[in-house]
Write an enzyme that holds these catalytic residues in place. Structure first.
Site, PDB file in Angstrom:
ATOM      1  CB  SER A 181      -1.195  -0.025   1.182  1.00  0.00           C
ATOM      2  OG  SER A 181      -0.294  -0.230   2.271  1.00  0.00           O
ATOM      3  CG  HIS A 209      -4.361  -1.337  -0.871  1.00  0.00           C
ATOM      4  ND1 HIS A 209      -5.025  -0.080  -0.738  1.00  0.00           N
ATOM      5  CD2 HIS A 209      -3.971  -1.183   0.659  1.00  0.00           C
ATOM      6  CE1 HIS A 209      -5.105   0.285   0.535  1.00  0.00           C
ATOM      7  NE2 HIS A 209      -4.196  -0.245   1.070  1.00  0.00           N
ATOM      8  CE  LYS A 240      -7.047  -0.484   3.146  1.00  0.00           C
ATOM      9  NZ  LYS A 240      -6.223  -1.211   3.847  1.00  0.00           N
TER      10      LYS A 240
END
Ligand SMILES: *Cc1c(COP(=O)(O)O)cnc(C)c1O
Length: 393
Positions: A181, A209, A240
């Site tokens: 990330s 992610h 996310k």
């Protein structure tokens, strides 16, 4: 009486003196392409809401319906009376989406890592862990009591070396972030799977992610590499790209069952609310129906990253919508972020100890929610501040 917390006062001063202090901003709007942060209206280049789902009308309707029907809280742990049919439906659907036999939800991705690692690894075991893995993986490894063997970031030769040098353990595991990330680069999963299979090690990837971003319709990194069924433990977050809240494990039934019995974060802590579960279920269904938002995310990513590179910014080694703008010095990074903020652009300064000293950067997160007009305003602000601070020519 002596102040027993004077070391904290000194510690905070020390952080501020070295530009290592990060204030916590207050938000007074929903997450979206434009947000109100610290009472400033800014273009949002700083959240993980990749697909703009955090304030999605349809998902809000589902959450409200679940809240009306089931109340605000589950009232007990998941093993008690806190597992609703909505939790079960979510887990069934996310498992299907990920191509796994089963899934188990947690309160967060952080909790998923702590719980899953400690369910499989103990003091007689060894964990081979990428040196840039997420804090929650690192903490899970420590908490497990296993021997914690770090290998150089994405360096498969080093992974083979440390495996060869580590002897006398009961069980072994390789664990890695899917997408890293801070830099937006990805783990070489095909090699990791091969190495894990060759040494009979458990393989675990945290796709926080990657899902909603990579793979078919956002199915994640394992799908991207066509490795469905070959990673033992897949961790994800709903906070996310899915825009909601919570984490999960996707794996074979037998492994998921083990965590329902041995996972301390599952057994001793209450799960997400019915409303969170309903919104999570809705978010996964949305991606199963259409890849349109994921495509928009990628076209925005190509556009914005291309423009920053053309201006001469260093965006490092990213291959995802995570866009580091590497500036180096901590003070410069804070100043750049605050000048962008004055121009109405929200970015996230990332400084030591999250990244190495001298590697400070702004992190720009692209989102499907951004229009071309908003991205253009972001790009011209970067150009203006970049020239004034001498970062670009
Ligand atoms: C964000 C993140 C987490 C934590 O997820 P939460 O649901 O916010 O707790 C875990 N692992 C990685 C790799 C992450 O990026």
């Amino acid at each position: 009486m002596a102040d027993k917390f004077s070391w904290i006062t000194e510690g905070i001063e020390e952080l501020k003196a070295h530009n290592l202090y990060s204030a916590v901003p207050t938000v007074t709007s929903p997450s979206g392409a434009v947000m109100t942060i610290n009472d400033h209206e800014v273009i949002n280049l700083c959240s993980n809401d990749y697909l703009g789902l955090a304030n999605h009308e349809g998902l809000k309707r589902k959450a409200i319906a679940a809240l009306e029907e089931r109340g605000v809280g589950p009232g007990a742990t998941r093993r008690g009376t806190g597992t609703s049919d909505i939790h079960v439906a979510f887990e069934k659907t996310i498992a299907e989406f990920k191509g796994a036999e089963a899934a188990l939800g947690f309160q967060s991705g952080f909790m998923a890592n702590l719980t899953v690692i400690t369910s499989f690894m103990g003091k007689d075991d060894a964990i081979f862990s990428d040196e840039l893995n997420h804090a929650s993986i690192i903490d899970g490894c420590r908490l497990s009591g296993a021997r914690n063997v770090r290998y150089k970031h994405n360096d498969m030769e080093d992974l083979r070396r440390v495996i060869g040098e580590t002897q006398g353990y009961r069980r072994g595991m390789i664990v890695t972030d899917g997408v890293f990330s801070m830099d937006g680069d990805i783990a070489p999963l095909p090699d990791i799977v091969e190495i894990a299979e060759a040494h009979n090690l458990i393989s675990m990837v945290d796709d926080a992610h990657g899902e909603g971003v990579l793979g078919r319709s956002g199915r994640g990194l394992v799908d991207h590499f066509d490795l469905i069924g070959r990673i033992d433990l897949e961790i994800g977050t709903m906070s996310k790209a899915f825009g909601v809240m919570g984490g999960y494990l996707a794996a074979d039934k037998r492994l998921v069952e083990w965590v329902t019995q041995r996972g301390r974060g599952f057994t001793f802590s209450t799960g997400i609310t019915p409303a969170d579960a309903a919104a999570s279920l809705g978010a996964v269904e949305l991606l199963m129906e259409s890849g349109e938002l994921v495509e928009k995310l990628w076209s925005n990513t190509r556009y914005f990253q291309g423009a920053l590179k053309d201006l001469g910014f260093n965006t490092g080694r990213t291959v995802t919508p995570i866009t580091p703008v590497i500036l180096g010095e901590e003070g410069l990074t804070h100043q750049f972020a605050s000048e962008l903020m004055t121009l109405g652009i929200g970015t996230l300064p990332i400084i030591y100890p999250v990244v190495a000293k001298g590697q400070s950067r702004l992190r720009v997160m692209l989102s499907a929610a951004l229009s071309n007009e908003l991205m253009n305003r972001g790009i011209s602000a970067f150009e203006q501040v970049g020239r004034r601070l001498g970062v670009i020519g």
